[in-house]
Write a protein that holds these residues in place. Structure first.
Motif, PDB file in Angstrom:
ATOM      1  N   ASN A 158      -5.690 -11.668  11.208  1.00  0.00           N
ATOM      2  CA  ASN A 158      -4.740 -10.678  10.677  1.00  0.00           C
ATOM      3  C   ASN A 158      -5.499  -9.510   9.957  1.00  0.00           C
TER       4      ASN A 158
ATOM      5  N   ARG B 143      -8.180  -8.076  10.802  1.00  0.00           N
ATOM      6  CA  ARG B 143      -8.828  -7.125  11.543  1.00  0.00           C
ATOM      7  C   ARG B 143      -7.629  -6.419  12.301  1.00  0.00           C
ATOM      8  N   VAL B 144      -6.533  -7.015  12.665  1.00  0.00           N
ATOM      9  CA  VAL B 144      -5.556  -6.494  13.251  1.00  0.00           C
ATOM     10  C   VAL B 144      -5.229  -5.225  12.468  1.00  0.00           C
ATOM     11  N   ASP B 145      -4.789  -5.609  11.173  1.00  0.00           N
ATOM     12  CA  ASP B 145      -4.110  -4.651  10.108  1.00  0.00           C
ATOM     13  C   ASP B 145      -4.986  -3.430   9.959  1.00  0.00           C
ATOM     14  N   ARG B 146      -6.276  -3.720  10.058  1.00  0.00           N
ATOM     15  CA  ARG B 146      -7.396  -2.355   9.979  1.00  0.00           C
ATOM     16  C   ARG B 146      -7.203  -1.653  11.123  1.00  0.00           C
ATOM     17  N   GLN B 147      -7.364  -2.243  12.397  1.00  0.00           N
ATOM     18  CA  GLN B 147      -7.210  -1.705  13.405  1.00  0.00           C
ATOM     19  C   GLN B 147      -6.002  -0.736  13.803  1.00  0.00           C
ATOM     20  N   TRP B 148      -4.998  -1.285  13.544  1.00  0.00           N
ATOM     21  CA  TRP B 148      -3.554  -0.698  13.476  1.00  0.00           C
ATOM     22  C   TRP B 148      -3.633   0.384  12.777  1.00  0.00           C
ATOM     23  N   SER B 149      -4.234   0.151  11.468  1.00  0.00           N
ATOM     24  CA  SER B 149      -4.086   1.587  10.571  1.00  0.00           C
ATOM     25  C   SER B 149      -4.828   2.601  11.031  1.00  0.00           C
TER      26      SER B 149
END
Lengths: 197, 358
Positions: B251, B253-259
């Motif tokens: 999660n 990493r997903v949040d950082r990539q998304w951002s």
């Protein structure tokens, strides 16, 4: 062969804690992502902090896994992702949503803005205007789900923002639904969906 | 989806895709009737999918839905000012009162009531105040007939917004009211919004020095977003970062990539207000109101009833074809005032011109 605690400890040791062996390959390379994230987010914070009259929006999605995630967007007026929070097993009540939203926001955005800088030296005699300009956000906009409506009203009560209203794109969508119901089109579409489902 | 499920038409979906699929629906049902192993289709469903009936319903609803589609596209632009909400809705009300002769009078009255009720339910008095602060929508103020939008008239909502903004501070309230009166007098007496006016927040920065207290409020109020389209658009990026075939990422990493992916793109468009161009829909709505006001004035001079023209049915059907079946939708375009303008530029004819011809 490598799926045991000793090998995992070995991999963690040589990778600086980023890789523990089979099934954990996605953690490799995380340090680069973090530095890029920090750089981009610093630019975003500078843009958002410089904009007066910020809007806060929040919406939820069920991702591919499927798990719920809520994004927190600051519009300046271009939207930027400020944070993402997840409620996990907690219910998506207004209180939980507001807590998740407030705690996930970066601290510079939750602090009152310095008023003297905003008025550019103009003498406007108003304590109330000071309070308005010092508000972290001017508006909270969400869709019109009942928990979101409650959440945005609580955001006003808590002083996070001055006003709250629903997404007017969703409102126009509801008006389109009204039109289709009145014209009988709604029945045709509903029936067509019924047949094909 | 079950038969009892809610079926939504997203405003940016014109009925044409439905009509083009209607023939297929009829063929499926006809083939099914002659198939011994076919599924049961209730008679009510068969009648509802009947092509002639549905086609006539769609033809009646199409002009209204098309206007709503354009309104939705305009409101979803990033730099769309808050004033556009009531400006567009009040123009839509004027259009319902003076046009759409194919709609029965009762339907038009019902829709006008729904517009008023929807704004009152989901809106905030400050949204109405924003209308008063946008010089471009001065005509919409003039066309207001004192009807109730919920429990208050537009002027009542405006006053409530000022009361809320001022709180207990009488001096601030008086300063805002004084500035508002001076600003409205100036706007009504000068053709200051002809041509292609800038974003209203920019207008206030350029010309609002005479009303300093209101200028501080107006520049902020008109910069507020009127939709949560930004949130919805960001979900498209999430779909790239976390997909069904790549769904084991942590999660964090997903949040950082998304951002990173979303924000990097947005950082290239931070000057959305400076590059703002008024969408054609807004211009069309003001054109509609101008025609209605002129017709009412002419009718008053002639002693007859006000006349009006129906909005043109022409237009592109290149809308975003997505149904709003849940809250997890993405936007059909990447938004922004410029993008909205490009969409509008694809239209065939200027509807205002057609309206004037009517």
């Amino acid at each position: 062969m490598f799926d045991n605690p000793r090998w995992r400890a070995f991999f963690l040791n040589i990778s600086g804690g980023r890789f523990s062996g089979p099934g954990d390959c996605r953690a490799v390379g995380g340090s680069l992502l973090q530095s890029v994230f920090d750089r981009v987010f610093a630019q975003v914070l500078a843009v958002v902090a410089a904009h007066h009259g910020r809007t806060l929006t929040c919406d939820g999605i069920t991702d591919a896994n499927p798990r719920g995630a809520y994004n927190v967007i600051a519009c300046a007026p271009v939207p930027f992702i400020m944070s993402v929070f997840r409620l996990g097993v907690s219910l998506s009540t207004a209180e939980n949503l507001l807590n998740g939203l407030v705690f996930s926001l970066p601290q510079p955005l939750t602090e009152p803005q310095p008023v003297s800088a905003l008025l550019r030296g103009r003498a406007i005699p108003s304590a109330r205007l000071d309070a308005l300009l010092g508000s972290p956000f001017w508006a909270t906009v969400t869709d019109n789900a009942s928990n979101m409506v409650l959440m945005r009203n609580k955001a006003v009560e808590s002083g996070l923002c001055i006003m709250a209203y629903g997404c007017f794109s969703h409102v126009v969508n509801l008006l389109a639904e009204d039109v289709s119901k009145q014209s009988g089109l709604h029945l045709g579409i509903k029936s067509a969906v019924t047949v094909f489902e | 989806m079950s038969a009892s499920s809610r079926v939504y038409i997203w405003a940016s979906s014109p009925p044409s895709p439905f009509l083009s699929n209607l023939e297929a629906s009829c063929r499926v049902i006809a083939a099914n009737r002659h198939n011994t192993t076919g599924f049961d289709v209730p008679d009510s469903v068969f009648l509802a999918v009947d092509q002639a009936t549905s086609a006539s319903s769609a033809a009646v609803a199409a002009p209204v839905l098309r206007i709503l589609f354009r309104m939705s596209a305009s409101l979803e632009a990033d730099a769309s000012p808050l004033s556009a909400v009531v400006g567009l809705l009040s123009g839509f009300v004027v259009a319902l009162r003076t046009g759409f002769p194919e709609l029965p009078e009762s339907t038009r009255s019902y829709l006008v009531d729904r517009v008023h009720a929807r704004l009152a339910s989901f809106g905030d008095p400050h949204v109405v105040l924003a209308l008063f602060l946008n010089p471009f929508f001065a005509l919409c103020r003039h066309a207001d007939d004192g009807a109730l939008w919920g429990t208050r008239t537009l002027a009542g909502h405006r006053d409530a917004a000022i009361e809320r903004l001022a709180g207990d501070d009488v001096a601030f309230r008086n300063a805002v009211i004084g500035d508002l009166g001076g600003y409205i007098t100036h706007v009504d007496s000068a053709a200051c919004v002809d041509g292609s006016p800038p974003h209203p927040a920019t207008w206030w920065r350029l010309y609002g020095d005479s009303w300093p207290t209101l200028q501080v409020v107006a520049t902020r109020l008109l910069s507020l977003a009127c939709s949560s389209a930004g949130s919805e658009r960001s979900f498209k990026t999430l779909g790239v970062v976390l997909s069904r075939t790549c769904n084991r990422t942590h999660n964090a990493r997903v949040d950082r990539q998304w951002s990173v992916v979303f924000n990097s793109r947005q950082l290239n468009r931070v000057n959305a207000v400076a590059m703002y161009q008024r969408s054609r829909k807004e211009k069309e709505v003001v054109g509609l109101v101008r025609v209605a006001v002129a017709a009412a004035a002419a009718g008053a001079r002639a002693g007859g009833a006000p006349a009006g023209g129906a909005p043109a049915a022409e237009g592109d059907d290149d809308g975003d074809d997505y149904d709003e079946r849940d809250e997890d939708r993405g936007s059909g375009d990447e938004g922004g005032a410029l993008e909205a303008e490009y969409i509008e530029a694809g239209a065939v004819d200027g509807e205002v011109t057609i309206l004037l011809a009517d």
